[in-house]
Scaffold this motif. Structure first.
Motif: not given
Length: 255
Positions: A29-54
């Protein structure tokens, strides 16, 4: 070892695995969740418009709390039971080690064979890293590496026992360790590798995620070895534990 002792060690292994899972959960929780959140943020920033309505089936909050806790604790419980059974096989067969020392060796061997060696060949990746088209192949190869590593570890122990009377413990250990490294190196050379980090993905996030996963497993097996070793010592040598407790009470200062 009779069936009653095996069952008792299995239960204690599962209990120790559950306790170890609690500590591993804290690290996750304290060491792993930060990198996971950062990776998800990168994924969402580079896939805008691909998952609309999901619609998100499971919220990120649930994933990082209840979902994480369930996964880590169930994993700790399961591997604790497996390690408890492995302990039953190893006790008295890998040298003149007591219950706690044997538990430490089993834990160290499990960490090395089931995680560190496969980790070096196929390190874990955070979300957004990895081609979805190769996930099946990567998963298969990762589990193949685990099986190879475990088999090589077991083979090294068996060969070491046979060599020890002729070479001595030290030289036998050096010989099987060298053979293990060579065999693992050949596996690394022949099995395919993957480099699927997307362009622009922060290298620091990959490093932090991989370091966190290593810390989680190291914590899990370290705590398991300590807890299970104590439980096994009390089960298998109850008289010694009682004498030690009495001695401690006698030597305690009065007043």
């Amino acid at each position: 070892m009779n069936s009653t002792s095996v069952r008792a060690l299995l239960v204690r292994g599962m209990l120790a695995g559950l306790v170890a899972g609690v500590f591993a959960l804290a690290v996750a929780y304290f060491l792993g969740e930060g990198p996971v959140d950062a990776a998800i943020a990168f994924e969402e920033a580079h896939s805008e418009g691909h998952h609309e309505g999901g619609e998100e089936l499971v919220s990120r909050t649930v994933q990082s709390t209840a979902g994480l806790a369930t996964g880590v604790l169930v994993f700790g419980l399961a591997v604790g039971g497996i390690a408890g059974l492995a302990y039953c096989v190893a006790l008295g067969r890998i040298g003149r080690f007591g219950p706690r020392a044997t538990a430490a060796l089993v834990s160290a061997g499990a960490l090395l064979a089931a995680y560190v060696v496969p980790y070096l060949k196929y390190p874990p990746n955070p979300p957004a890293v990895g081609d979805p088209d190769t996930i099946g192949e990567r998963t298969t190869l990762y589990f193949l590496m685990i099986v190879l590593s475990v088999l090589l570890t077991v083979a090294a122990v068996l060969v070491g026992r046979r060599l020890a009377p002729r070479l001595g413990n030290w030289h036998a250990t050096v010989a099987v360790a060298a053979g293990f490294v060579v065999a693992v190196g050949l596996a690394f050379a022949f099995l395919p590798s993957f480099d699927e980090v997307p362009e622009g993905f922060p290298a620091s996030v990959v490093w932090e995620f991989r370091l966190a996963t290593l810390a989680i497993h190291a914590t899990l097996w370290t705590v398991f070895g300590l807890v299970f070793g104590e439980l096994a010592e009390r089960l298998l040598t109850p008289g010694r534990a009682g004498r030690r407790t009495s001695a401690e009470r006698t030597s305690a200062p009065v007043g």
